[in-house]
Design a protein around this motif. Structure first.
Motif, PDB file in Angstrom:
ATOM      1  N   PRO A 163       0.162 -20.051 -30.854  1.00 51.64           N
ATOM      2  CA  PRO A 163       1.101 -20.595 -31.838  1.00 51.64           C
ATOM      3  C   PRO A 163       0.924 -19.927 -33.190  1.00 51.64           C
ATOM      4  O   PRO A 163      -0.180 -19.504 -33.548  1.00 51.64           O
ATOM      5  N   TYR A 164       2.017 -19.814 -33.924  1.00 47.74           N
ATOM      6  CA  TYR A 164       1.979 -19.220 -35.255  1.00 47.74           C
ATOM      7  C   TYR A 164       1.692 -20.335 -36.254  1.00 47.74           C
ATOM      8  O   TYR A 164       2.542 -21.183 -36.520  1.00 47.74           O
ATOM      9  N   VAL A 165       0.488 -20.335 -36.783  1.00 41.38           N
ATOM     10  CA  VAL A 165       0.068 -21.336 -37.756  1.00 41.38           C
ATOM     11  C   VAL A 165       0.200 -20.712 -39.139  1.00 41.38           C
ATOM     12  O   VAL A 165      -0.456 -19.707 -39.430  1.00 41.38           O
ATOM     13  N   ASP A 166       1.060 -21.291 -40.005  1.00 41.43           N
ATOM     14  CA  ASP A 166       1.287 -20.687 -41.320  1.00 41.43           C
ATOM     15  C   ASP A 166       0.755 -21.555 -42.457  1.00 41.43           C
ATOM     16  O   ASP A 166       1.112 -21.347 -43.611  1.00 41.43           O
ATOM     17  N   GLN A 167      -0.087 -22.532 -42.127  1.00 38.16           N
ATOM     18  CA  GLN A 167      -0.798 -23.308 -43.133  1.00 38.16           C
ATOM     19  C   GLN A 167      -2.294 -23.083 -42.929  1.00 38.16           C
ATOM     20  O   GLN A 167      -2.788 -23.104 -41.790  1.00 38.16           O
ATOM     21  N   TYR A 168      -2.989 -22.898 -44.014  1.00 34.65           N
ATOM     22  CA  TYR A 168      -4.393 -22.492 -43.997  1.00 34.65           C
ATOM     23  C   TYR A 168      -5.224 -23.290 -42.988  1.00 34.65           C
ATOM     24  O   TYR A 168      -5.213 -24.524 -42.983  1.00 34.65           O
ATOM     25  N   GLU A 205      -1.965  -7.001 -43.788  1.00 34.20           N
ATOM     26  CA  GLU A 205      -0.872  -7.970 -43.757  1.00 34.20           C
ATOM     27  C   GLU A 205      -1.308  -9.311 -44.342  1.00 34.20           C
ATOM     28  O   GLU A 205      -1.106 -10.363 -43.731  1.00 34.20           O
ATOM     29  N   LEU A 206      -1.909  -9.276 -45.520  1.00 32.22           N
ATOM     30  CA  LEU A 206      -2.371 -10.493 -46.175  1.00 32.22           C
ATOM     31  C   LEU A 206      -1.319 -10.960 -47.174  1.00 32.22           C
ATOM     32  O   LEU A 206      -0.873 -10.201 -48.038  1.00 32.22           O
ATOM     33  N   SER A 207      -0.923 -12.234 -47.061  1.00 32.47           N
ATOM     34  CA  SER A 207       0.064 -12.807 -47.970  1.00 32.47           C
ATOM     35  C   SER A 207      -0.208 -14.291 -48.145  1.00 32.47           C
ATOM     36  O   SER A 207      -0.726 -14.953 -47.240  1.00 32.47           O
ATOM     37  N   TRP A 208       0.184 -14.822 -49.303  1.00 33.63           N
ATOM     38  CA  TRP A 208       0.043 -16.252 -49.591  1.00 33.63           C
ATOM     39  C   TRP A 208       1.097 -16.609 -50.632  1.00 33.63           C
ATOM     40  O   TRP A 208       1.878 -15.749 -51.088  1.00 33.63           O
ATOM     41  N   LEU A 209       1.152 -17.869 -51.036  1.00 34.21           N
ATOM     42  CA  LEU A 209       2.087 -18.339 -52.058  1.00 34.21           C
ATOM     43  C   LEU A 209       1.330 -18.646 -53.345  1.00 34.21           C
ATOM     44  O   LEU A 209       0.226 -19.195 -53.299  1.00 34.21           O
ATOM     45  N   ASN A 210       1.930 -18.300 -54.474  1.00 35.73           N
ATOM     46  CA  ASN A 210       1.317 -18.710 -55.730  1.00 35.73           C
ATOM     47  C   ASN A 210       1.685 -20.169 -56.031  1.00 35.73           C
ATOM     48  O   ASN A 210       2.413 -20.797 -55.247  1.00 35.73           O
ATOM     49  N   PRO A 211       1.195 -20.750 -57.121  1.00 37.73           N
ATOM     50  CA  PRO A 211       1.461 -22.179 -57.376  1.00 37.73           C
ATOM     51  C   PRO A 211       2.945 -22.527 -57.475  1.00 37.73           C
ATOM     52  O   PRO A 211       3.331 -23.680 -57.254  1.00 37.73           O
ATOM     53  N   ARG A 212       3.810 -21.561 -57.755  1.00 36.40           N
ATOM     54  CA  ARG A 212       5.245 -21.804 -57.842  1.00 36.40           C
ATOM     55  C   ARG A 212       5.958 -21.488 -56.533  1.00 36.40           C
ATOM     56  O   ARG A 212       7.186 -21.532 -56.467  1.00 36.40           O
ATOM     57  N   SER A 269      -8.345 -13.675 -33.546  1.00 37.71           N
ATOM     58  CA  SER A 269      -8.561 -14.910 -34.303  1.00 37.71           C
ATOM     59  C   SER A 269      -8.558 -14.622 -35.806  1.00 37.71           C
ATOM     60  O   SER A 269      -8.108 -15.453 -36.608  1.00 37.71           O
ATOM     61  N   PHE A 270      -9.058 -13.450 -36.179  1.00 37.23           N
ATOM     62  CA  PHE A 270      -9.038 -13.035 -37.584  1.00 37.23           C
ATOM     63  C   PHE A 270      -7.589 -12.919 -38.060  1.00 37.23           C
ATOM     64  O   PHE A 270      -7.229 -13.380 -39.156  1.00 37.23           O
ATOM     65  N   LYS A 271      -6.729 -12.299 -37.243  1.00 39.73           N
ATOM     66  CA  LYS A 271      -5.318 -12.153 -37.586  1.00 39.73           C
ATOM     67  C   LYS A 271      -4.656 -13.525 -37.705  1.00 39.73           C
ATOM     68  O   LYS A 271      -3.904 -13.789 -38.663  1.00 39.73           O
ATOM     69  N   LEU A 272      -4.896 -14.408 -36.741  1.00 30.91           N
ATOM     70  CA  LEU A 272      -4.295 -15.745 -36.781  1.00 30.91           C
ATOM     71  C   LEU A 272      -4.752 -16.500 -38.023  1.00 30.91           C
ATOM     72  O   LEU A 272      -3.969 -17.220 -38.664  1.00 30.91           O
ATOM     73  N   TYR A 273      -6.025 -16.338 -38.360  1.00 31.46           N
ATOM     74  CA  TYR A 273      -6.569 -16.983 -39.561  1.00 31.46           C
ATOM     75  C   TYR A 273      -5.859 -16.475 -40.811  1.00 31.46           C
ATOM     76  O   TYR A 273      -5.427 -17.261 -41.665  1.00 31.46           O
ATOM     77  N   LEU A 274      -5.708 -15.143 -40.938  1.00 26.56           N
ATOM     78  CA  LEU A 274      -5.035 -14.603 -42.112  1.00 26.56           C
ATOM     79  C   LEU A 274      -3.566 -15.022 -42.152  1.00 26.56           C
ATOM     80  O   LEU A 274      -3.005 -15.264 -43.228  1.00 26.56           O
ATOM     81  N   ASN A 275      -2.913 -15.127 -40.994  1.00 19.56           N
ATOM     82  CA  ASN A 275      -1.529 -15.606 -40.962  1.00 19.56           C
ATOM     83  C   ASN A 275      -1.403 -17.023 -41.509  1.00 19.56           C
ATOM     84  O   ASN A 275      -0.353 -17.401 -42.041  1.00 19.56           O
ATOM     85  N   SER A 276      -2.476 -17.804 -41.374  1.00 20.28           N
ATOM     86  CA  SER A 276      -2.404 -19.193 -41.833  1.00 20.28           C
ATOM     87  C   SER A 276      -2.340 -19.297 -43.358  1.00 20.28           C
ATOM     88  O   SER A 276      -2.088 -20.375 -43.893  1.00 20.28           O
ATOM     89  N   ASN A 302      -0.036 -17.670 -44.988  1.00 19.65           N
ATOM     90  CA  ASN A 302       1.306 -17.224 -45.350  1.00 19.65           C
ATOM     91  C   ASN A 302       2.129 -18.254 -46.123  1.00 19.65           C
ATOM     92  O   ASN A 302       2.890 -17.894 -47.027  1.00 19.65           O
ATOM     93  N   ASN A 303       2.035 -19.523 -45.762  1.00 15.57           N
ATOM     94  CA  ASN A 303       2.792 -20.569 -46.443  1.00 15.57           C
ATOM     95  C   ASN A 303       1.871 -21.556 -47.147  1.00 15.57           C
ATOM     96  O   ASN A 303       2.210 -22.733 -47.300  1.00 15.57           O
ATOM     97  N   THR A 304       0.717 -21.064 -47.571  1.00 18.92           N
ATOM     98  CA  THR A 304      -0.256 -21.893 -48.276  1.00 18.92           C
ATOM     99  C   THR A 304      -0.321 -21.454 -49.733  1.00 18.92           C
ATOM    100  O   THR A 304      -0.366 -20.260 -50.019  1.00 18.92           O
ATOM    101  N   ARG A 305      -0.324 -22.430 -50.645  1.00 16.96           N
ATOM    102  CA  ARG A 305      -0.376 -22.113 -52.078  1.00 16.96           C
ATOM    103  C   ARG A 305      -1.822 -22.010 -52.547  1.00 16.96           C
ATOM    104  O   ARG A 305      -2.638 -22.875 -52.245  1.00 16.96           O
ATOM    105  N   PHE A 306      -2.083 -20.945 -53.287  1.00 16.39           N
ATOM    106  CA  PHE A 306      -3.396 -20.746 -53.903  1.00 16.39           C
ATOM    107  C   PHE A 306      -3.188 -20.506 -55.391  1.00 16.39           C
ATOM    108  O   PHE A 306      -2.180 -19.923 -55.815  1.00 16.39           O
TER     109      PHE A 306
END
Length: 281
Positions: free
Chosen positions: A14-19, A54-61, A85-92, A94-98
């Motif tokens: 499954p594609y997990v996009d939350q940390y 392929e590292l990405s995340w969301l800023n506070p906005r 598992s490393f790739k799946l972890y980094l994908n998580s 993607n839609n998490t704000r830091f």
């Protein structure tokens, strides 16, 4: 104990996009090391050098951010981290704000450190460096330095590791050489999918027969083992068969799933290689 066949390799995931740090799948190093004669503390130093493209995340906005990550996992850690598992972890991420890139860096460092040591005492920390977009243009591409073994016109008939192909001139004066090859290929331990790499061998000691060394490198072609384990096998075979005074083995594998792994093993303390990728990476 986590075994490779219990990982997500070769399975629908499954594609997990939350940390979610729980996606990381550590695998103990000890069983594979026992196969090559390492029963306790290894005689080498080094690290597994990862690059995440392929590292990405969301800023506070909620605005997406991107970066490259260079991650250094010390080889004395009790576990390696399985790459899917490393790739799946980094994908998580993607839609998490830091709050910042530094928070992302610290989170990756803490999570990979915890996975690599699996609750045991942390004797050396995982290193994480994020390269932000304004610095992408400074990321160099360079081939491994050394005398290229691939120039040799040798007959190759062995496609499983054959350490008996290795020999050295013990009766002659010792030398210091750096030898490279782009013909390293092995296969994933679980899926059997091909892993392509280049390898650099730096040594001082009895001169290693170059033709036999090239045939030995080619002999990994149908061998199923993780990158880290292949490099340690090469190191131990050279150390045992050719008896160098000093030895370094460094392999740069091409990326899969946005990740490449470059294991580095050396008999003596010294600086890590710079994070320079080859053209194929």
């Amino acid at each position: 104990m986590n075994l490779p066949e219990h990982s997500q390799l070769g399975k629908a995931s499954p594609y997990v996009d939350q940390y979610d740090a729980g996606l990381l799948f550590p695998i103990p190093r000890a069983p594979k090391r026992a196969e090559i004669g390492i029963g306790g503390t290894p005689l080498f130093f080094g690290a597994d050098l990862w690059t995440a493209f392929e590292l990405s995340w969301l800023n506070p906005r909620g605005k997406p951010q991107v970066a490259l990550a260079h991650i250094t996992v010390p080889c004395e850690s009790s576990h390696l981290v399985e790459s899917k598992s490393f790739k799946l972890y980094l994908n998580s991420f993607n839609n998490t704000r830091f709050a910042s890139a530094d928070e992302v860096r610290q989170r990756i460092r803490a999570d990979i450190s915890a996975a690599a040591w699996q609750g045991g005492p942390v004797r050396s920390q995982v290193g994480v460096n994020l390269v932000l977009p304004e610095l992408f243009d400074r990321e160099p591409i360079h081939e491994l330095d050394g005398l290229n073994l691939d120039r040799l016109d040798v007959e190759c008939t062995r496609y499983q590791p054959a350490p008996e192909l290795l020999s050295a001139a013990f009766a002659e004066q010792p030398v210091s050489e750096v030898l490279v090859s782009n013909l390293l290929k092995s296969n994933c331990l679980v899926t059997g999918q091909p892993d392509w790499g280049s390898v650099q061998i730096r040594y001082s000691g009895p001169q290693i027969d170059q033709a036999g060394l090239l045939q030995y490198i080619v002999s990994f072609r149908n061998h199923n083992e993780f990158h880290e384990q292949c490099v340690e096998r090469i190191f131990m075979d050279l150390w045992t068969r050719c008896k160098p005074a000093q030895l370094t083995v460094y392999a740069r594998y091409t990326r899969r799933g946005g990740l490449d792994i470059s294991p580095f093993r050396t008999s003596h303390p010294g600086p890590m290689p710079l994070p320079v990728r080859t053209a194929r990476q």
